[in-house]
Design a protein around this motif. Structure first.
Motif, short mmCIF file in Angstrom:
data_model
loop_
_atom_site.label_atom_id
_atom_site.label_comp_id
_atom_site.label_asym_id
_atom_site.label_seq_id
_atom_site.Cartn_x
_atom_site.Cartn_y
_atom_site.Cartn_z
N ASP A 22 0.37 -1.55 0.37
CA ASP A 22 0.09 -0.12 0.43
C ASP A 22 0.97 1.33 0.01
OD1 ASP A 22 -2.69 -1.70 0.17
OD2 ASP A 22 -3.28 -0.44 1.85
N ALA A 23 1.77 1.21 0.76
CA ALA A 23 2.83 2.10 0.72
C ALA A 23 3.14 2.57 -0.35
CB ALA A 23 4.33 2.17 1.30
N GLU A 24 3.54 1.26 -1.09
CA GLU A 24 3.94 2.39 -2.96
C GLU A 24 3.41 2.65 -3.65
OE1 GLU A 24 7.12 2.10 -4.95
OE2 GLU A 24 7.39 0.28 -3.48
N GLY A 25 2.19 2.62 -3.46
CA GLY A 25 0.90 2.80 -4.01
C GLY A 25 0.57 4.36 -3.36
N ILE A 26 0.77 4.98 -2.37
CA ILE A 26 0.13 5.56 -1.79
C ILE A 26 0.96 7.05 -1.89
CG2 ILE A 26 -0.62 6.41 0.98
CD1 ILE A 26 -2.16 4.06 1.27
N GLU A 27 2.47 6.50 -1.69
CA GLU A 27 3.61 7.96 -1.19
C GLU A 27 3.80 9.09 -2.37
OE1 GLU A 27 6.87 4.01 -2.64
OE2 GLU A 27 7.34 6.68 -2.90
N HIS A 28 3.61 8.36 -3.38
CA HIS A 28 2.84 9.58 -4.79
C HIS A 28 2.28 10.31 -4.32
CE1 HIS A 28 5.89 6.59 -6.23
NE2 HIS A 28 5.15 5.57 -6.18
N ARG B 96 -14.76 3.13 -0.75
CA ARG B 96 -13.45 3.55 -0.62
C ARG B 96 -13.18 5.07 -0.17
NH1 ARG B 96 -11.65 -0.32 -5.04
NH2 ARG B 96 -10.58 1.47 -6.12
N HIS B 97 -13.77 5.99 -1.52
CA HIS B 97 -13.33 7.33 -1.20
C HIS B 97 -13.49 7.73 0.05
CE1 HIS B 97 -12.86 11.43 -3.55
NE2 HIS B 97 -13.13 11.79 -2.12
N GLU B 98 -14.82 8.13 0.40
CA GLU B 98 -15.59 8.05 2.09
C GLU B 98 -14.90 7.82 2.66
OE1 GLU B 98 -18.97 9.41 2.43
OE2 GLU B 98 -18.06 10.41 0.22
N ILE B 99 -14.34 6.31 3.17
CA ILE B 99 -13.32 5.86 4.21
C ILE B 99 -12.23 6.55 3.67
CG2 ILE B 99 -12.38 3.85 4.84
CD1 ILE B 99 -13.93 2.14 3.87
N VAL C 74 -5.09 1.88 -1.83
CA VAL C 74 -5.66 0.87 -0.78
C VAL C 74 -6.11 -0.53 -0.59
CG1 VAL C 74 -5.33 3.12 1.32
CG2 VAL C 74 -7.24 2.49 -0.09
N SER C 75 -5.42 -0.65 0.04
CA SER C 75 -6.07 -2.16 0.27
C SER C 75 -7.05 -2.30 1.17
CB SER C 75 -5.49 -3.85 0.90
OG SER C 75 -4.62 -2.81 2.00
N GLU C 76 -8.38 -3.31 0.92
CA GLU C 76 -9.15 -3.84 1.98
C GLU C 76 -8.62 -3.35 3.37
OE1 GLU C 76 -12.57 -3.14 2.33
OE2 GLU C 76 -12.26 -3.80 0.26
N ARG C 77 -7.37 -4.36 3.19
CA ARG C 77 -7.12 -4.96 4.70
C ARG C 77 -6.93 -3.02 5.96
NH1 ARG C 77 -2.57 -9.33 6.30
NH2 ARG C 77 -4.78 -9.97 4.94
N THR C 78 -6.34 -2.60 5.14
CA THR C 78 -6.10 -0.79 5.08
C THR C 78 -7.49 0.16 5.36
OG1 THR C 78 -3.61 -0.78 4.23
CG2 THR C 78 -5.39 1.19 4.30
N LEU C 79 -8.38 -0.15 4.55
CA LEU C 79 -9.44 0.56 4.33
C LEU C 79 -10.17 0.28 5.62
CD1 LEU C 79 -10.42 2.38 2.67
CD2 LEU C 79 -11.48 0.12 1.29
#
Lengths: 170, 170
Positions: A147-153, B126-129, B155-160
């Motif tokens: 997730d970090a890989e995707g989010i960091e940008h 996802r956006h709302e969360i 964001v993965s489901e887990r992170t969500l």
DNA sequence: GCACAAAGTTAGACATGGCTAACAATCTGC
DNA sequence: GCAGATTGTTAGCCATGTCTAACTTTGTGC
């Protein structure tokens, strides 16, 4: 920090650009929605901007890592790490060279320019912060890394500060 | 199409293929291999996959919004909201139609298929969360909106789930 | 020092996503 | 109901990012 970089890495690298495009209001009339349309409209601009730079950021970050870990960054290793084929890497490296982030000579490995190095450093910093934050939230390391890989940008300086603070006080 | 979503949201579902590089230690903190390279290597695959779907997700989400707010989704409004030109929208809509996310007739406004609708719903969720989470962290709404727009696709489901829980208990 | 393997490059195909320019259809206001 | 404005489409350009195939260079082992 970011001002010697060749691009406008506007989404993340310039902390105080938060006023840039929020005043643009294309919707004729936002109805009674509690989530104003103009906010979202502005957001897309920044996201598209960020998307343009993601790949370059991934590359320089990875190149820095390879140089650090293995002494050099070879296309074959870059390709393996990114999961793409070598010619793809070759073409992209040409672009990065054109943009002044790396230098390269034919058939030799790749080096970062000063600009490339500072971009890499900035990226790494963001990556670390996001990763630590996710882990401190309770996420498993594998998912956190992904997730970090995707989010960091896509995290603003402001968000990064909050992430950092949260991770520290956990 | 396996389920009712047209794409594989593989960002979260890619299994961790731990085969590649050996250990190395880029982080100053870790003693040996706290953060193995393979984690990062695997992450790139998922991110590239996710990037391919971002635009489609943005479109269907926006189309759903427009239909909800204004009764219909017209290319001119989509273009204005996204900050691109109308022909760009037209071309992308053709692609989305080809992929079964929307239906359209020449010179008429756009409709979501069932697949498109469920993708839109998923995206909105996802956006709302993410948005609520960022705000509950203390971020201002404008930045939160912008960052959410970028983050929601990664964001993965887990992170969500963690985000959601955090926002709720704040 | 040569032959072969590994790595890198080049060329070319294809899809995407952006643009402008030119044209076509639809809608609106008399 | 027609003229003009708005909207939408099509065509065509360009850059990017992916691939495969074919070729060149580098490096290795003997």
């Amino acid at each position: 920090m970011a001002n010697n970089l060749p691009y406008a890495f506007t989404c993340q690298s310039i902390p105080c650009d938060t006023d840039a495009m929020t005043e643009f209001d294309p919707a004729p009339h936002a109805t009674s929605d509690d989530r104003p349309a103009d906010l979202r409209a502005g957001a897309f601009q920044g996201v598209r901007e960020a998307r343009r730079n993601e790949l370059a950021e991934d590359y320089v970050e990875l190149i820095a890592e390879l140089i650090h870990d293995q002494g050099e960054a070879r296309p074959v290793d870059i390709a393996a790490r990114l999961g793409v084929k070598v010619p793809t890497v070759s073409k992209t490296l040409d672009r990065l060279a054109r943009e002044g982030l790396i230098t390269r000579a034919k058939y030799r490995s790749v080096f970062l320019t000063d600009d490339g190095r500072s971009l890499a450093k900035e990226c790494r910093r963001r990556h670390e912060i996001v990763l630590r934050f996710l882990i401190s939230l309770g996420l498993d390391p594998v998912t956190a890394e992904r997730d970090a890989e995707g989010i960091e940008h896509h995290v603003s300086e402001r968000t990064l500060a909050l992430f950092s603070a949260f991770a520290s006080r956990s």
